[in-house]
Design an enzyme around this catalytic site. Structure first.
Site, short mmCIF file in Angstrom:
data_model
loop_
_atom_site.label_atom_id
_atom_site.label_comp_id
_atom_site.label_asym_id
_atom_site.label_seq_id
_atom_site.Cartn_x
_atom_site.Cartn_y
_atom_site.Cartn_z
N ASP A 63 2.11 2.40 -49.31
CA ASP A 63 0.79 2.61 -49.13
C ASP A 63 0.60 4.18 -48.63
O ASP A 63 -0.81 4.45 -48.49
CB ASP A 63 0.04 1.64 -48.12
CG ASP A 63 0.69 2.19 -46.73
OD1 ASP A 63 1.60 2.63 -46.33
OD2 ASP A 63 -0.31 1.61 -45.84
N ASP A 98 4.84 7.89 -50.02
CA ASP A 98 5.40 6.81 -50.93
C ASP A 98 4.89 7.31 -52.25
O ASP A 98 5.40 6.68 -53.20
CB ASP A 98 4.49 5.37 -50.54
CG ASP A 98 5.06 5.00 -49.27
OD1 ASP A 98 6.08 5.19 -48.76
OD2 ASP A 98 4.16 4.24 -48.66
N ASP A 145 8.10 -0.59 -48.95
CA ASP A 145 7.94 0.23 -47.68
C ASP A 145 7.70 -0.34 -46.38
O ASP A 145 6.94 -1.38 -46.54
CB ASP A 145 7.04 1.53 -47.86
CG ASP A 145 6.87 2.44 -46.76
OD1 ASP A 145 7.88 3.08 -46.49
OD2 ASP A 145 5.67 2.48 -46.19
#
Length: 722
Positions: free
Chosen positions: A616, A620, A419
């Protein structure tokens, strides 16, 4: 007209008690799948849950009875719909730890007496007094489970534990009364280490419950609603669809809704993962749990309770955790064959030696040797010893491994999805470029910071931070106005200053080189802020979420492990591609909405990839669970950390690669341990059956196999990040 009060929903989830290995899970699954009216059934050993899909009404009590016939307990009282599945409680984990601690406290002195103490009557009697509470107190749960399976004509590892420890304990009492050699410590050591393994197993099961609790805590607890002509504060559960809710600056948005009055900048990073706030005006949609940074809003609630986006993400986490395949450890897979074989070998050994003319005592001694040598001490140590050392070393390096099943998944990875925000980038806006039309960057920053110092917008804070870092003293603006979605304006000394979008400064004279510089910065994926002084564009300031210095090194290390690296972000394609090029990632998935991240992971899995996800944010969390291996950056939200299989405490992306490597090494160590544990049994059981080993030598051989397993696991302490 009668109503079937037992008609369940199409899909039901139950807690299951009494399962100890993969063979147990398979028995429960077969019992449920074969029940009339059940279309399919799945059992998750890690979560101790069974999910049943019924094609016609099925009485949950009849399902419970079917499972009980196989020696297990289906907890009908805890049955819930799929959107509210049960989770394992911390109390059971603490109970396993208390059993282990109690057993270790008594076994340690018994082992010391057996190995180093005098061979005196008082020592042997003291060993009996120390180990008896371990065998029948802390280890009682294994004996009861073995007895229950025996009543249902089934065996598992509990059966072998019970037979081996009772054989060692029972023969030791026989030998004690005849002043012979005793093996009480053998029973104590087996029970103690198996309790430690069970503690690790149950500790990993609480992850699901903690993840959901952490997620729900992100939502607002109260809301200010307009009722009967007045604003009143009510608990969040009292908000209903259609309520008008007031959201002041700094408050969390209470629930999902539509803005009816006011403008504001809202931080949606807990949902989108993106650090850039979103400007809201009448007609815009807002989401519960996001934070109003500036401005006042009146919103109409459109979704409340379980209908909110936050609650939907919670259900995604639960659903993904329920559909994970149960981890079947090698020791569990062979238990269904190994246990009855050992029992048959011990029985045949006793009978053969009796037929050959040996005495009852001599034949019993040889049969007991077989059972002692077959006790799964090394097997029980193989996994927990490696996990203990691996997780301990990981903790020293800032890597948290969450259970043995993580290691198995890490071993087969071929793709890692990163991510962007908070993982590859720092997750906060910072000035990257200052371009002044007259070359005076200090003057440009002075004018911009004079207004932005009164703004709460992250871009404004970034500009002020850069000015302070450069030692620029900004004068006080005599007037100030904030333009939602546009920027700020005001009077600075004797000049009219505007700082914001190109639209806000559309009346300014712009030099061609300024336009060219702005386009180049936008092409690089940066946000361009225009600064207008009086009627002239004085320059542009570029801000961006800066890439972490370690990101390039992390990508290189992941590639060195033979992994394909993918960048996943909700940001625009231009910004994403620029960051991908900067850190060496070839495959970039951009403009991915929060709810679509799981779909992207699933698509990669459908292509045949075994995927790790590194993230994080709250958005997610479902993707972390859907991935074969979820890695959370410790600088992120609690829900992401709880949903992941691995946590990198320091937020350093290079540790994500180190975490995968440590997991692989730990898994390799477990496989080596299991190989030697099984090889030991394959060689030593025949030797014991042939009468070459008495119980004392058998116990020594078993202890040696356990020591070799521990020594092999201790090699993991040499693992380093560099």
């Amino acid at each position: 007209m009668s109503t079937d009060t037992h008609a369940p929903p199409e899909e039901m989830t139950f807690a299951v008690r009494g399962m100890t290995c993969a063979a147990c899970a398979r028995r429960v699954e077969r019992a449920l799948s074969g029940h009339p009216g059940v279309r399919s059934a799945g059992v998750n050993l890690a979560l101790a849950q069974a999910t049943v899909v019924a094609e016609s009404p099925v009485d949950p009590v009849s399902l419970r009875d079917a499972v009980e016939e196989h020696g297990y307990e289906l907890v009908v009282a805890e049955t819930r719909a799929t959107d509210d599945a049960p989770t394992e409680d911390d109390a059971e984990t603490r109970a396993w730890w208390r059993r282990f601690a109690f057993a270790a406290l008594l076994t340690a002195p018994a082992l010391a007496l057996a190995m180093f103490g005098p061979d005196a009557a008082w020592s042997r009697w003291l060993q009996l007094g120390l180990v008896a509470p371990v065998e029948f107190g802390a280890g009682r749960i294994f004996l009861l489970r073995a007895a229950r399976h025996a009543r249902h004509r089934a065996t598992n590892m509990d059966t072998l534990v019970a037979l081996g420890t009772l054989a060692a304990f029972g023969y030791s009492i026989y030998a004690l009364l005849r002043d012979g050699h005793v093996y009480f410590e053998t029973a104590g050591v087996i029970i103690t280490f198996l309790l430690l393994g069970k503690y690790f197993e149950h500790r990993s099961r609480t992850r699901a419950a903690r993840a959901i609790r952490s997620l729900m805590e992100l939502g607002a607890k109260h809301a200010t609603v307009a009722r009967d002509g007045a604003d009143i504060t009510v608990p969040i559960d009292a908000v209903v669809v259609g309520d008008l809710v007031r959201v002041r600056p700094g408050e969390k948005v209470a629930t999902d809704g539509i803005v009816r009055e006011g403008t504001a900048s809202v931080d949606e990073s807990m949902l989108t993962g993106e650090s850039m706030p979103v400007d809201k005006a009448p007609g815009a949609e807002v989401f519960g749990g996001t934070v109003n940074l500036s401005g006042a809003l009146i919103m109409e609630a459109t979704r409340v309770g379980s209908g909110t986006v936050l609650a939907q993400i919670g259900r995604l986490i639960e659903r993904a955790q329920r559909t994970k395949a149960p981890i079947e450890h090698v020791a569990d897979r062979v238990a269904s064959v190994f246990v009855p074989v050992v029992m048959v070998v011990a029985g045949l050994t006793f009978g053969a030696w009796m037929v050959s003319g040996r005495s009852f005592e001599s034949s019993l001694l040889i049969a007991v040797s077989v059972l002692i040598i077959a006790c799964p001490c090394a097997m029980g140590l193989a996994t927990p010893a490696a996990i203990m050392v691996g997780t301990g070393r990981g903790a020293q390096l800032g890597i948290v491994l969450k259970g043995g099943e993580v290691l198995e998944r890490a071993g087969g990875l071929d793709t890692v999805v990163l991510d962007k925000t908070g993982t590859v980038t720092e997750g906060r806006m910072a000035v990257t470029d200052v371009v002044a039309a007259d070359g005076d960057e200090t003057g440009l920053l002075r004018h911009a910071a004079a207004l932005e110092v009164q703004s709460e917008h992250p871009i404004g804070r970034a500009i002020v931070d850069r000015a302070m870092a450069r030692g620029v003293l900004a004068p006080r603006a005599s007037t100030f106005e904030s333009h939602a979605g546009g920027g700020v304006s005001g009077r600075v000394r004797d000049a009219d200053v505007r700082v914001g979008t190109r639209a806000l400064t559309s009346g300014a004279r712009v030099a061609p080189e300024m336009d060219e510089a702005a386009r180049a910065l936008e092409h690089a994926g940066k946000t361009v802020v225009w600064v207008q002084v009086d009627h002239t564009a004085a320059g542009v300031i570029a801000v961006a979420d800066r890439v972490k210095p370690e990101a390039s090194r992390a990508v290189a290390r992941l590639k060195a492990l033979g992994l394909q690296v993918v960048l996943l972000t909700g940001d625009n394609a231009t910004t994403a591609r620029a960051i991908g090029d900067e850190i060496g990632i070839d495959r970039v998935l951009a403009e991915v909405l929060p709810g679509d991240k799981v779909a992207e992971i699933s698509r990669l899995q459908a292509e045949g990839h075994t995927v790790a996800m590194v993230g994080d944010g709250v958005n997610d969390a479902p993707a972390l669970v859907q991935a074969d291996l979820g890695i959370a950056m410790g600088t992120g939200t609690d829900v992401a950390i709880e949903s992941a299989d691995l946590t990198v405490v320091r937020g350093d992306p290079t540790l994500a690669a180190a975490a995968i490597e440590l997991s692989r090494r730990t898994l390799r160590t477990i496989k080596e341990n299991l190989f030697w544990a099984f090889a030991y049994n394959v060689v030593m059981i025949p030797a014991a059956a042939l009468g070459w080993l008495d119980p004392m030598l058998a116990a020594a051989a078993m202890a040696f196999s356990s020591v070799s397993v521990v020594l092999n696991a201790l090699r993991l302490r040499r693992f380093s990040v560099s």
